[in-house]
Write a protein that holds these residues in place. Structure first.
Motif, PDB file in Angstrom:
ATOM      1  N   ARG A  46       0.942  -1.258   0.108  1.00  0.00           N
ATOM      2  CA  ARG A  46      -0.245  -0.397  -0.333  1.00  0.00           C
ATOM      3  C   ARG A  46       1.557   1.001   0.299  1.00  0.00           C
ATOM      4  O   ARG A  46       2.002   1.373   0.727  1.00  0.00           O
ATOM      5  CB  ARG A  46      -1.261  -0.398   1.082  1.00  0.00           C
ATOM      6  CG  ARG A  46      -1.471   1.311   1.448  1.00  0.00           C
ATOM      7  CD  ARG A  46      -2.702   1.114   1.994  1.00  0.00           C
ATOM      8  NE  ARG A  46      -4.151   1.766   2.608  1.00  0.00           N
ATOM      9  CZ  ARG A  46      -3.343   3.696   2.777  1.00  0.00           C
ATOM     10  NH1 ARG A  46      -2.843   3.458   3.091  1.00  0.00           N
ATOM     11  NH2 ARG A  46      -4.795   4.097   3.221  1.00  0.00           N
ATOM     12  N   LEU A  47       1.037   2.283  -1.064  1.00  0.00           N
ATOM     13  CA  LEU A  47       1.697   3.621  -0.753  1.00  0.00           C
ATOM     14  C   LEU A  47       0.667   4.447  -0.687  1.00  0.00           C
ATOM     15  O   LEU A  47      -0.505   4.978  -1.383  1.00  0.00           O
ATOM     16  CB  LEU A  47       1.783   3.665  -2.376  1.00  0.00           C
ATOM     17  CG  LEU A  47       2.371   2.331  -2.842  1.00  0.00           C
ATOM     18  CD1 LEU A  47       3.082   2.051  -5.028  1.00  0.00           C
ATOM     19  CD2 LEU A  47       4.350   1.768  -2.197  1.00  0.00           C
ATOM     20  N   VAL A  48       1.000   5.941  -0.139  1.00  0.00           N
ATOM     21  CA  VAL A  48       0.434   6.880   0.160  1.00  0.00           C
ATOM     22  C   VAL A  48       1.572   7.542  -0.158  1.00  0.00           C
ATOM     23  O   VAL A  48       2.689   7.801   0.435  1.00  0.00           O
ATOM     24  CB  VAL A  48      -0.067   7.579   1.571  1.00  0.00           C
ATOM     25  CG1 VAL A  48      -0.548   8.420   1.423  1.00  0.00           C
ATOM     26  CG2 VAL A  48      -1.342   6.423   1.382  1.00  0.00           C
ATOM     27  N   SER A  49       1.493   8.932  -1.303  1.00  0.00           N
ATOM     28  CA  SER A  49       2.154  10.348  -1.095  1.00  0.00           C
ATOM     29  C   SER A  49       2.074  11.020  -1.135  1.00  0.00           C
ATOM     30  O   SER A  49       1.014  11.255  -1.391  1.00  0.00           O
ATOM     31  CB  SER A  49       3.022   9.855  -2.822  1.00  0.00           C
ATOM     32  OG  SER A  49       2.365  10.264  -3.266  1.00  0.00           O
ATOM     33  N   GLU A  50       2.424  12.034   0.306  1.00  0.00           N
ATOM     34  CA  GLU A  50       1.942  13.621   0.300  1.00  0.00           C
ATOM     35  C   GLU A  50       3.117  14.149  -0.111  1.00  0.00           C
ATOM     36  O   GLU A  50       4.201  14.652   0.888  1.00  0.00           O
ATOM     37  CB  GLU A  50       1.224  14.002   1.164  1.00  0.00           C
ATOM     38  CG  GLU A  50       1.231  15.023   1.094  1.00  0.00           C
ATOM     39  CD  GLU A  50       0.557  15.558   2.769  1.00  0.00           C
ATOM     40  OE1 GLU A  50       0.415  16.847   3.449  1.00  0.00           O
ATOM     41  OE2 GLU A  50      -0.212  14.300   3.312  1.00  0.00           O
ATOM     42  N   ILE A  51       3.534  15.377  -0.904  1.00  0.00           N
ATOM     43  CA  ILE A  51       4.842  16.156  -1.381  1.00  0.00           C
ATOM     44  C   ILE A  51       3.783  18.056  -1.014  1.00  0.00           C
ATOM     45  O   ILE A  51       3.593  17.905  -1.589  1.00  0.00           O
ATOM     46  CB  ILE A  51       5.303  15.915  -2.072  1.00  0.00           C
ATOM     47  CG1 ILE A  51       5.744  14.988  -2.478  1.00  0.00           C
ATOM     48  CG2 ILE A  51       6.407  17.244  -2.513  1.00  0.00           C
ATOM     49  CD1 ILE A  51       7.211  14.115  -1.968  1.00  0.00           C
TER      50      ILE A  51
END
Length: 627
Positions: free
Chosen positions: A290-295
């Motif tokens: 499971r992947l979550v990205s926040e930049i």
């Protein structure tokens, strides 16, 4: 020295090796007096090293533009100019000439970044920054989940008949890939001459997308420069630009844990591909990721830095208004936040680049101060700021026109004069004036330079002499060449060849002495420019350049405030022939958005010589309206 290490301009070296014996010439020659020779000998190894040691100490933390240490370095040079007796030639009664620069977009991780893996009955959660980072411009992952496959280096190339997606189903899967190509681990073989094209981040993610993958996890191969588990910085990971699917860089140890769940060993898998040059891809059942990205992206306030400028006034009533500029930059790349060829966030001391050139400028000024009689022309000594940000100090000096540009008769630039791995001293720009034809070999013996002298008619496009050359001012660029520590943490003062740096500085002093005392000013001749990218590729080992496409541009600045890449166009290159101009902003190549120079370089490198590509630009023009 400004890296612009991915310059797209490609030209040959075309070196002219000069005899060190005086060949005779009809051009004017200035007799070098015994007093001038004595003054040149006052430039010593000990004094050169003293300056370099101070400027490149760990306490200076890489002299990044706009930093506290950047100002300390500038004050050090200003104090030296004052002790020598140069006249302040900066703002007001100061040696400092202030200017601002754009710092570019700042990237940071938000609170919601996650990489979680269900491996059998176990749940593994990685720590942001320590164990993974999302690529900052890749598509966002918002709770994306999927099964996993391993696809080696992620290469699919029809010409090489090599397809790491054959035999595995990547559709709807998260793909784990190794960084670079098999060629990085074994010399020769199938990938010789294609490693850069096939190993780019952008190529890997685009290939995975075409194979049906919905996300990519990339880890170091075991031959990567950094430690296996070191995660590149967000700035470094910007090289892909915007992508259609999420992409994360993960620790190699995590990939090892994933492969161990099915009885595989990552190093053995890599070795099998490297040694056989055959795909070794496979599915990884029982693993769900499971992947979550926040930049976060923000534009910080503009930085403030300065040039350091001192004047030695000429004695000749007729010629004193004419000026010889002796310059070089004093800044470097800090902790490697920008411009580094290393993924390590460490102090980049910049002893050769360019504490060595700064030391040379100070010592040349000192040697002139010891003359019994000042030179006929005035000499302006300039330690430029923000060179590593795109020659910004030199450009600021030209734009501010502190002295009339028409009064500058020549510019001598000293950038990286402290190390020579090939025993050569290169001086670029000898073709910018007929007056330079016999100048260097004639003075070389007096200076005692023991490196073989190579004079290059072309002008490099990545150091502070370039803005002067563009103003049709004759320039000479003194440079002992690239080395393995170029723009890396290992550029330390202990590796400086102090004796050769001193001899090169003596040659620079005698050259400035000649130009400041001759009757006639040098006449400018226009020559081609060669980019630092070509030099970097030749030194560090390039791919088969004859087959890879090139555009013929370099970035006008590495710190644009615009989306896209503002370009500098080389003469006679494909870009100029197609109608592009310096100052144009490229925003799209082949239907793909371009946000920065790294993206532009990646998209061009993927193509071969002879390919046609559609380029979209944004152009500003001035129109004089009719009445």
């Amino acid at each position: 020295m400004n890296m612009m290490s991915q310059d797209l301009l490609r030209t040959g070296a075309a070196l002219l090796v000069l005899s060190l014996a005086f060949p005779g010439s009809a051009t004017e020659q200035v007799e070098i007096s015994s007093v001038a020779e004595h003054s040149a000998k006052s430039i010593t190894e000990a004094e050169i090293l003293e300056h370099i040691r101070y400027l490149s100490s760990d306490d200076m933390r890489g002299r990044a533009s706009g930093s506290k240490e950047d100002r300390i370095a500038a004050d050090y040079v200003a104090e030296a100019f004052g002790e020598i007796g140069l006249l302040p030639a900066g703002d007001g009664e100061s040696y400092l000439q202030a200017f601002e620069f754009a710092r570019g977009v700042k990237y940071s991780l938000g609170e919601g970044n996650q990489v979680e893996a269900r491996i059998g009955e176990s749940l593994v959660s990685l720590t942001p920054n320590d164990d993974f980072r999302p690529f900052p411009d890749s598509a966002p992952a918002k709770g994306l989940e999927g099964e996993v496959i391993f696809a080696g280096y992620g290469i699919l190339d029809r010409d090489l008949k090599f397809d790491e997606y054959a035999g595995v189903d990547a559709s709807g899967k998260i793909v784990i890939l190794l960084r670079r190509t098999p060629e990085d681990a074994r010399s020769g073989g199938l990938f010789k001459g294609a490693s850069r094209r096939l190993g780019s981040f952008r190529r890997k993610v685009d290939t995975a997308k075409k194979a049906g993958a919905k996300a990519v996890l990339l880890c170091n191969n075991s031959t990567s420069e950094s430690k296996a588990d070191q995660i590149p910085s967000l700035r470094f990971l910007r090289g892909t630009g915007e992508t259609d699917i999420p992409m994360f860089f993960v620790a190699r140890s995590f990939v090892q844990d994933v492969l161990e769940s099915i009885g595989k060993d990552l190093q053995e898998c890599q070795d099998a591909i490297d040694e056989s040059s055959e795909p070794r891809s496979f599915e990884i059942p029982g693993v769900h990721i499971r992947l979550v990205s926040e930049i976060k992206k923000e534009s910080p306030p503009k930085g403030k830095t300065q040039n350091v400028i001192g004047m030695l006034r000429g004695r000749d009533e007729k010629l004193a208004e004419e000026i010889v500029v002796v310059g070089g930059h004093y800044d470097h790349v800090g902790l490697g936040e920008f411009g580094s060829l290393s993924t390590k966030r460490e102090i980049h001391n910049g002893a050769d680049d360019n504490a060595s050139g700064t030391a040379g400028i100070i010592e040349i000024a000192q040697a002139f101060s010891e003359l019994e009689m000042r030179p006929r022309r005035s000499i302006l000594f300039i330690a430029f700021g923000a060179e590593e940000r795109g020659l910004l100090g030199a450009k600021a000096f030209i734009e501010k026109e502190s002295v009339p540009l028409k009064n500058i008769v020549a510019m001598l630039n000293f950038d990286m004069i402290g190390r020579s791995e090939n025993r050569h001293l290169g001086v670029q720009g000898t073709g910018t004036s007929p007056a330079f034809a016999d100048l260097l070999p004639r003075l070389n013996d007096l200076a005692g330079v023991q490196l073989s002298l190579k004079a290059e008619k072309k002008v490099g496009s990545a150091s502070d002499h370039v803005p002067f050359s563009q103003e049709e001012i004759p320039t000479l660029f003194f440079h002992t060449g690239l080395h393995r520590d170029y723009h890396r943490p290992g550029d330390d003062w202990e590796k400086i060849a102090g004796d050769e740096a001193a001899r090169t500085t003596r040659l620079g002093f005698l050259t400035a002495y000649d130009l400041a005392n001759r009757e006639e000013r040098p006449v400018f001749t226009k020559v081609e420019r060669e980019g630092i990218g070509a030099r970097v590729r030749r030194f560090f080992g390039a791919d088969d350049e004859s087959k890879r496409g090139f555009l013929g541009v370099s970035p006008l600045s590495l710190e644009d405030d615009v989306d896209g890449c503002t370009i500098q166009v080389s003469e006679g290159g494909p870009a100029e022939l197609a109608g592009l101009f310096t100052g144009d902003v490229i925003v799209m190549v082949g239907g793909k958005d371009v946000k920065n120079f790294e993206e532009l370089a990646t998209l061009i490198r993927e193509r071969k010589a002879g390919d046609e590509v559609e380029i979209t630009i944004r152009r500003k023009i001035k129109v004089k309206l009719g009445g």
